[in-house]
Scaffold this motif. Structure first.
Motif, mmCIF file in Angstrom:
data_model
loop_
_atom_site.group_PDB
_atom_site.id
_atom_site.type_symbol
_atom_site.label_atom_id
_atom_site.label_comp_id
_atom_site.label_asym_id
_atom_site.label_seq_id
_atom_site.Cartn_x
_atom_site.Cartn_y
_atom_site.Cartn_z
ATOM 1 N N ARG A 15 0.837 -1.211 0.000
ATOM 2 C CA ARG A 15 0.000 0.000 0.000
ATOM 3 C C ARG A 15 0.868 1.257 0.000
ATOM 4 N NH1 ARG A 15 -3.708 -2.879 3.196
ATOM 5 N NH2 ARG A 15 -2.703 -2.187 5.099
ATOM 6 N N LEU A 16 1.937 1.228 0.793
ATOM 7 C CA LEU A 16 2.802 2.409 0.896
ATOM 8 C C LEU A 16 3.534 2.694 -0.418
ATOM 9 C CD1 LEU A 16 4.281 1.829 4.471
ATOM 10 C CD2 LEU A 16 2.746 3.676 3.796
ATOM 11 N N ALA A 17 3.912 1.637 -1.135
ATOM 12 C CA ALA A 17 4.611 1.833 -2.422
ATOM 13 C C ALA A 17 3.689 2.567 -3.393
ATOM 14 C CB ALA A 17 5.046 0.488 -2.993
ATOM 15 N N ILE A 18 2.419 2.185 -3.397
ATOM 16 C CA ILE A 18 1.445 2.834 -4.284
ATOM 17 C C ILE A 18 1.191 4.263 -3.810
ATOM 18 C CG2 ILE A 18 -0.949 2.769 -5.136
ATOM 19 C CD1 ILE A 18 -0.769 -0.324 -4.916
ATOM 20 N N GLU A 19 0.913 4.404 -2.516
ATOM 21 C CA GLU A 19 0.609 5.732 -1.948
ATOM 22 C C GLU A 19 1.742 6.733 -2.214
ATOM 23 O OE1 GLU A 19 -0.587 5.414 2.213
ATOM 24 O OE2 GLU A 19 0.178 7.459 2.502
ATOM 25 N N ALA A 20 2.972 6.300 -1.985
ATOM 26 C CA ALA A 20 4.110 7.225 -2.162
ATOM 27 C C ALA A 20 4.218 7.674 -3.611
ATOM 28 C CB ALA A 20 5.398 6.537 -1.722
ATOM 29 N N ASN A 21 3.923 6.793 -4.543
ATOM 30 C CA ASN A 21 4.086 7.129 -5.957
ATOM 31 C C ASN A 21 2.930 7.933 -6.548
ATOM 32 O OD1 ASN A 21 6.575 6.182 -7.390
ATOM 33 N ND2 ASN A 21 6.081 4.308 -6.256
ATOM 34 N N LEU A 22 1.762 7.864 -5.879
ATOM 35 C CA LEU A 22 0.580 8.551 -6.430
ATOM 36 C C LEU A 22 0.291 9.901 -5.775
ATOM 37 C CD1 LEU A 22 0.150 5.925 -7.917
ATOM 38 C CD2 LEU A 22 -2.161 5.795 -7.010
ATOM 39 N N PHE A 23 0.638 9.987 -4.485
ATOM 40 C CA PHE A 23 0.263 11.192 -3.730
ATOM 41 C C PHE A 23 1.503 11.927 -3.261
ATOM 42 C CE2 PHE A 23 -2.929 7.842 -3.027
ATOM 43 C CZ PHE A 23 -3.992 8.426 -3.699
ATOM 44 N N LEU A 24 1.708 13.120 -3.798
ATOM 45 C CA LEU A 24 2.883 13.899 -3.409
ATOM 46 C C LEU A 24 2.771 14.277 -1.935
ATOM 47 C CD1 LEU A 24 5.493 15.096 -4.533
ATOM 48 C CD2 LEU A 24 4.242 17.190 -5.049
ATOM 49 N N ARG A 25 3.893 14.200 -1.230
ATOM 50 C CA ARG A 25 3.904 14.551 0.204
ATOM 51 C C ARG A 25 3.329 15.940 0.417
ATOM 52 N NH1 ARG A 25 9.921 13.256 2.171
ATOM 53 N NH2 ARG A 25 9.709 15.389 2.901
ATOM 54 N N GLU A 26 2.561 16.072 1.499
ATOM 55 C CA GLU A 26 1.878 17.344 1.769
ATOM 56 C C GLU A 26 2.869 18.499 1.914
ATOM 57 O OE1 GLU A 26 0.883 20.498 4.203
ATOM 58 O OE2 GLU A 26 1.661 18.772 5.297
ATOM 59 N N ASP A 27 4.013 18.257 2.603
ATOM 60 C CA ASP A 27 4.983 19.347 2.800
ATOM 61 C C ASP A 27 5.618 19.775 1.477
ATOM 62 O OD1 ASP A 27 6.265 16.792 2.835
ATOM 63 O OD2 ASP A 27 8.043 17.624 3.771
ATOM 64 N N VAL A 28 5.838 18.812 0.579
ATOM 65 C CA VAL A 28 6.456 19.143 -0.716
ATOM 66 C C VAL A 28 5.439 19.894 -1.589
ATOM 67 C CG1 VAL A 28 7.542 18.184 -2.801
ATOM 68 C CG2 VAL A 28 7.992 17.143 -0.562
ATOM 69 N N LEU A 29 4.201 19.408 -1.581
ATOM 70 C CA LEU A 29 3.161 20.081 -2.368
ATOM 71 C C LEU A 29 2.927 21.516 -1.879
ATOM 72 C CD1 LEU A 29 1.067 19.833 -4.630
ATOM 73 C CD2 LEU A 29 -0.520 18.838 -2.993
ATOM 74 N N SER A 30 2.866 21.693 -0.561
ATOM 75 C CA SER A 30 2.682 23.048 -0.013
ATOM 76 C C SER A 30 3.845 23.949 -0.428
ATOM 77 C CB SER A 30 2.624 23.041 1.506
ATOM 78 O OG SER A 30 1.583 22.248 1.927
ATOM 79 N N ALA A 31 5.067 23.413 -0.401
ATOM 80 C CA ALA A 31 6.232 24.215 -0.783
ATOM 81 C C ALA A 31 6.181 24.585 -2.265
ATOM 82 C CB ALA A 31 7.517 23.457 -0.464
ATOM 83 N N LEU A 32 5.712 23.667 -3.095
ATOM 84 C CA LEU A 32 5.566 23.970 -4.531
ATOM 85 C C LEU A 32 4.555 25.108 -4.734
ATOM 86 C CD1 LEU A 32 5.383 20.534 -6.436
ATOM 87 C CD2 LEU A 32 7.051 22.346 -6.818
ATOM 88 N N LYS A 33 3.448 25.025 -3.973
ATOM 89 C CA LYS A 33 2.406 26.065 -4.088
ATOM 90 C C LYS A 33 2.938 27.417 -3.616
ATOM 91 C CE LYS A 33 -1.596 23.028 -3.697
ATOM 92 N NZ LYS A 33 -2.583 22.451 -2.801
ATOM 93 N N ARG A 34 3.696 27.402 -2.510
ATOM 94 C CA ARG A 34 4.282 28.654 -1.995
ATOM 95 C C ARG A 34 5.254 29.234 -3.014
ATOM 96 N NH1 ARG A 34 4.584 26.218 2.897
ATOM 97 N NH2 ARG A 34 6.758 25.640 2.603
#
Ligand code: SF4
Length: 280
Positions: A15-34
């Motif tokens: 499950r974690l292998a799929i989750e990591a590849n499909l959903f960008l980490r929240e901290d990384v996504l927030s930083a991209l948005k900032r």
């Protein structure tokens, strides 16, 4: 002793292998948005917008954030009060990786022999780091890493007297050399101390820490913030086409070392820095 079945570990890893590849980490996504909201250069802004959209599409359509779904690095913290029943721990992890990459339609990128280069066809084996810790839980983190960025990571043994300035120059040089090749904006993990192998492990572990959280040691936190500013003045920018956002976060982990040495490793990671964690 608390019993944990190997099958449970296998399922969690899949499950974690799929989750990591499909959903960008929240901290990384927030930083991209900032970074998008702050960026002034129009081409850089467009790329950041595309990266944020890419992450949203990956999550809603359940497709990988990037075609390079990486080599799976698995970090385990196994409580010393746990007994694993019903199978072998490493085998369970590899079965979980194989299952996750199959079910998630994730690219299989691992070759069995580094020189003969025949694909194992199930993305195994994973690289597994296991720590025995107090308690009776198992914490599993799956961190798939693409090799566009792994290929740009570097390590060096410095003289004990070289100090922080020399290390800063080494890190800046590593980022300049990576240039556009490892899909910036980057997340950078740095390991300082221990032995050479320990410094490389620390650099990888540094990538797992939230990028908005500084090292608790004040002088290291200062080094992290100072380097981040200097890297973002290099004007490499998103995808290397110029702009302010060259690096979204830089984390440093340290460990005691020998009087005669100063090992340093820089792990460069891309805008698709991935990891997912679960505790059993
Ligand atoms: S460096 Fe990252 S974003 Fe670029 S191809 Fe590799 S995994 Fe994908």
């Amino acid at each position: 002793m608390r019993k944990v079945n190997a099958r449970k570990i296998q399922d969690a890893v899949a499950r974690l292998a799929i989750e990591a590849n499909l959903f960008l980490r929240e901290d990384v996504l927030s930083a991209l948005k900032r970074a998008y909201s702050k960026e002034k250069v129009s081409r850089a802004k467009k790329i950041l917008k595309a990266l944020v959209e890419n992450a949203a599409i990956a999550s809603s359509e359940k497709i990988p954030i990037c075609q390079d779904t990486g080599m799976a690095t698995v970090f385990l913290e196994v409580g010393q009060g746990v007994i694993i029943i019903g199978g072998d721990l490493n085998e369970a992890i590899n079965k979980g990786v194989a299952e996750g990459y199959k079910k998630g339609f994730l690219r299989k990128s691992v070759v069995f022999d580094p020189l003969l280069r025949v694909n194992t066809k199930d993305n195994t084996p994973a690289v597994i780091h296991t720590k025995i810790v107090p308690g009776s839980k198992i914490k599993i983190t799956v961190a798939p890493k693409g090799f566009g960025s792994e290929n740009k990571s570097v390590a060096n043994m410095f003289r004990p007297t070289d100090g922080a300035d020399r290390i800063e120059r080494f890190i800046l040089e590593a980022v300049k050399k990576a240039g556009p090749d490892a899909c910036p904006p980057y997340i950078i993990g740095v390991g300082i101390g221990g032995t050479l192998d320990k410094a490389c492990l620390l650099a990888k572990e540094a990538l797992l820490r939230r990028i908005d959280k500084r090292n608790p040691r004040r002088h290291i936190a200062k080094l992290e913030s100072g380097l981040l500013k200097k890297i973002n003045r290099l004007n490499i920018g998103p995808m290397g086409l110029g702009g302010k956002a060259t690096c979204l976060g830089l984390n440093i982990e340290v460990y005691p070392t020998h009087i005669a040495g100063l090992p340093v490793c820089v792990s460069i990671s891309c805008h698709a820095t991935r990891s997912a964690t679960r505790t059993l």
